[in-house]
Design a protein around this motif. Sequence first.
Motif, mmCIF file in Angstrom:
data_model
loop_
_atom_site.group_PDB
_atom_site.id
_atom_site.type_symbol
_atom_site.label_atom_id
_atom_site.label_comp_id
_atom_site.label_asym_id
_atom_site.label_seq_id
_atom_site.Cartn_x
_atom_site.Cartn_y
_atom_site.Cartn_z
ATOM 1 N N UNK A 1 -33.735 11.170 21.642
ATOM 2 C CA UNK A 1 -32.454 11.219 20.940
ATOM 3 C C UNK A 1 -32.526 11.759 19.515
ATOM 4 N N UNK A 2 -33.661 11.562 18.839
ATOM 5 C CA UNK A 2 -33.723 12.065 17.464
ATOM 6 C C UNK A 2 -34.813 13.109 17.289
ATOM 7 N N UNK B 1 -36.288 16.798 17.233
ATOM 8 C CA UNK B 1 -35.756 18.154 17.086
ATOM 9 C C UNK B 1 -36.204 19.087 18.208
ATOM 10 N N UNK C 1 -34.796 16.302 7.657
ATOM 11 C CA UNK C 1 -33.861 17.052 8.493
ATOM 12 C C UNK C 1 -33.576 16.338 9.821
ATOM 13 N N UNK C 2 -34.393 15.342 10.122
ATOM 14 C CA UNK C 2 -34.190 14.574 11.345
ATOM 15 C C UNK C 2 -33.141 13.470 11.148
ATOM 16 N N UNK D 1 -23.151 11.540 19.718
ATOM 17 C CA UNK D 1 -24.494 11.880 19.240
ATOM 18 C C UNK D 1 -24.801 13.373 19.314
ATOM 19 N N UNK D 2 -23.933 14.164 18.733
ATOM 20 C CA UNK D 2 -24.162 15.608 18.663
ATOM 21 C C UNK D 2 -25.097 15.954 17.521
ATOM 22 N N UNK D 3 -25.244 17.268 17.259
ATOM 23 C CA UNK D 3 -26.176 17.707 16.219
ATOM 24 C C UNK D 3 -25.542 18.727 15.265
ATOM 25 N N UNK E 1 -19.570 19.205 17.252
ATOM 26 C CA UNK E 1 -20.906 18.608 17.145
ATOM 27 C C UNK E 1 -21.806 18.958 18.323
ATOM 28 N N UNK E 2 -21.230 19.513 19.389
ATOM 29 C CA UNK E 2 -22.042 19.894 20.551
ATOM 30 C C UNK E 2 -21.975 18.897 21.679
ATOM 31 N N UNK E 3 -21.696 17.627 21.355
ATOM 32 C CA UNK E 3 -21.572 16.577 22.367
ATOM 33 C C UNK E 3 -20.496 15.597 21.907
ATOM 34 N N UNK F 1 -29.426 13.141 12.647
ATOM 35 C CA UNK F 1 -29.395 12.920 14.093
ATOM 36 C C UNK F 1 -29.912 11.528 14.441
ATOM 37 N N UNK F 2 -30.931 11.077 13.702
ATOM 38 C CA UNK F 2 -31.493 9.763 14.012
ATOM 39 C C UNK F 2 -30.558 8.617 13.604
ATOM 40 N N UNK G 1 -24.530 23.803 12.181
ATOM 41 C CA UNK G 1 -25.305 24.759 12.978
ATOM 42 C C UNK G 1 -24.424 25.630 13.863
ATOM 43 N N UNK H 1 -35.471 21.851 11.898
ATOM 44 C CA UNK H 1 -34.735 20.727 12.472
ATOM 45 C C UNK H 1 -33.795 21.109 13.588
ATOM 46 N N UNK H 2 -32.527 20.840 13.366
ATOM 47 C CA UNK H 2 -31.525 21.026 14.411
ATOM 48 C C UNK H 2 -30.671 22.269 14.157
ATOM 49 N N UNK H 3 -31.289 23.326 13.693
ATOM 50 C CA UNK H 3 -30.529 24.549 13.386
ATOM 51 C C UNK H 3 -29.934 25.198 14.635
ATOM 52 N N UNK I 1 -25.904 19.653 9.733
ATOM 53 C CA UNK I 1 -27.312 19.642 9.311
ATOM 54 C C UNK I 1 -27.353 19.650 7.782
ATOM 55 N N UNK J 1 -27.832 24.980 17.835
ATOM 56 C CA UNK J 1 -26.870 24.007 18.360
ATOM 57 C C UNK J 1 -27.110 23.661 19.832
ATOM 58 N N UNK J 2 -26.607 22.505 20.217
ATOM 59 C CA UNK J 2 -26.646 22.100 21.623
ATOM 60 C C UNK J 2 -25.922 23.170 22.437
ATOM 61 N N UNK K 1 -27.581 7.100 15.609
ATOM 62 C CA UNK K 1 -27.810 6.198 16.742
ATOM 63 C C UNK K 1 -27.526 4.746 16.359
#
Lengths: 491, 241
Positions: free
Chosen positions: B103-104, B106, A64-65, A177-179, A172-174, A68-69, A187, B215-217, A182, B219-220, A72
């Motif tokens: 950066x990565x 959670x 799940x990481x 490099x948003x999140x 994406x939130x940003x 996002x990883x 999300x 994880x990233x459930x 998923x 949001x920012x 980069x």
Amino acid sequence: MTSPLDTAENPEKLRRVVIEPVSRVEGHGKVTILLDDQRKVHQVRLHIVEFRGFERFIQGRPYWEVPVMVQRLCGICPVSHHLAASKALDAIVGARKPTATAECVRRLMHYGQILQSHALHFYHLASPDLLFGFDSDPLKRNVVGVLAAYPDLARRGILLRKYGQEVIRITAGKRIHGTGSIPGGVNKSVTAAERDELLRPLADILAWARDGVRLVAELHRANRHLYDEFGTVRSSLLSIVGRDGKLDLYDGVLRARDADGKIIFDGVEPADYGAELRENVRSWSYMKFPFILSRGPADGWYKVGPLARIQNCDAIGTPLAEEARQELLASSPGALIHAPLAFHWARMIELLHAAEVIERLLADPALLGDDLVASGPRGRVAVGIIEAPRGTLIHHYEVDEHDLVTMCNLIVSTTHNNQAMNEAIREVARKYLDGHEPSEGLLNHIEVAIRAFDPCLSCATHALGKMPLAVEIVDASGALVERLVRDGERL
Amino acid sequence: MSTEKPRPTFQMDGHDVPFDEGQSILAAALAAGRYVPYLCYHPEFQPHGSCKVCTVKINGRTHASCTTPAHEGDVVESNVDELNDMRKGLVQFLFTEGNHFCPSCEASGNCTLQAVGYDLGMTSAHYSPLFPDRPLDASHPEVLLDFNRCILCELCVRASALVDKKSVFSLAGRGIQKHLVVNAESGKLADTELSVDDKAMSVCPVGVILRKRRGFQVPIGERKYDEHPIREVAVQKQKGE
């Protein structure tokens, strides 16, 4: 067919010209040229000198990481990696079909990414060459020069990119490099206020996108011979196309055509990419050389990216971009276009397409929904393919029963174009450098051919404007004969 | 006329801070709405003063404010450059000692270490990273342990032993070799009695003890420190809000 300029027969007797770093591209690479005493070119190579190692250090991390990883890898197209990884990992969480909202939000994010990246490449990186000339004054041959000479055009380029970045921020939130995406979905969805914020400037974005296509078409027509011939090498094409055969940059099946346009394979599911594609390794570059398995490593290389996609699909599903596509195809009746400079035209057609798709997605009520994540029976192998701005992007993972990644294979867009870029610069070197003393302007011709592919050499950093270019000429014994810097000043 | 005896006070950075008998400087300051950075402190557990980030000067001498009882008339310095620079250095040591790739991660946005770093104006780890090799423990079906991010606060050790009565976690080794371990013969979390409802699951200030597949459930924009800065969160936590 690989060019004879791939490897010189007696390299030890030749002098070596190095372009390092290659400028106005994403990432860091260099070009080496081997010349004999009569300045005849014997070898030309594009080397990728950065080593990244993402495929190794993602191993042992929880799945799940990953989205996002791995994003980069890149500061320009992180969304592509973010989405390709998420799409792959949908299989791990059993989300065979994401919810309508997740699909809509992800697509919006992706087309925002296409729009911003294409705008960045054309207006900031490539347009100085096309507007001022390949060997024009290097002090003006940059985005600042474009701002001075064509302020409205440069402003539009900046605002187009900004709009794409706003689409990414909201989904994406940003901006970078948003999140948002998923494994299994997204999300967050988009609020009505956010949708309205994106709708407001859309009429301008569409108008500027159309103007962009018109500008590139005019540049092409004004110098037809150059645009058709510069660095042109015939090759196969690869991209995904929608299941209906239309252009789809987010999802679909793999299709490859040979240089004449004949289908090599079609309808290949992403999970089966390994049956059709292989990667070759060369000792002089960290970038691999993929090829179509049935054609072998020598003849199986191909082009990806806008020019491949525009010609590989049956049609574009949005009217303005399809009209522009027909105009591009009509410029080469009955034959595929292989000219690197036509990438710019195709890229601007895709930018227009992205704007039209964004308009459609913003009108889709699913965008505002709240069913964000799907799930199902657990999977172990995950393959996700997406058409990133620069071409086909493949993410392949295996995940163990403890949720950790055990294998990762990434074939990024620029990697697919590795051989094509090498062949294009060999063609340019043969035509423009053979018999001439290398100058800054002549060497920029090499870079123009690379730039047409919009490569992301590291998929991690990007360069903008005039990089400190140094060219060293070394004699057969390795002693420095001459050193040039970008503006031609001899040191 | 009120017969209630006024609470004693000490002075912190020029402000009167009331306290109850036996209360620590840190607890009293937070209760009064005055933030002091900390990492290993938790209002529900006995403090042990190991991270030293809450160090203040009391009557001119440095003390860990979480373990030092307040006294009437104490003069306390906290939000001063000298102490904040020292705190920043401690946080930078922690970043370089472990593998903290925000950066990565959670936990980014929910991480106390990250939030304290931001609050102290930390813009880089400054020191050369040690890059320790710390494999994950993914053996438990619902919980992942990422030892790379451990700052040795011992909150999980305390919570598991004192609240959950399971003693799932311990610290082993000495000095720079000190590290978090799982109390099982195999050394694997799957062979302990840890349950996702345990107190130990909710006290980790960084990203070591994680519920799997979350994880990233979030949001920012909706993460803990997106909504409120750590100065507010720490004060609310002390007040039990």
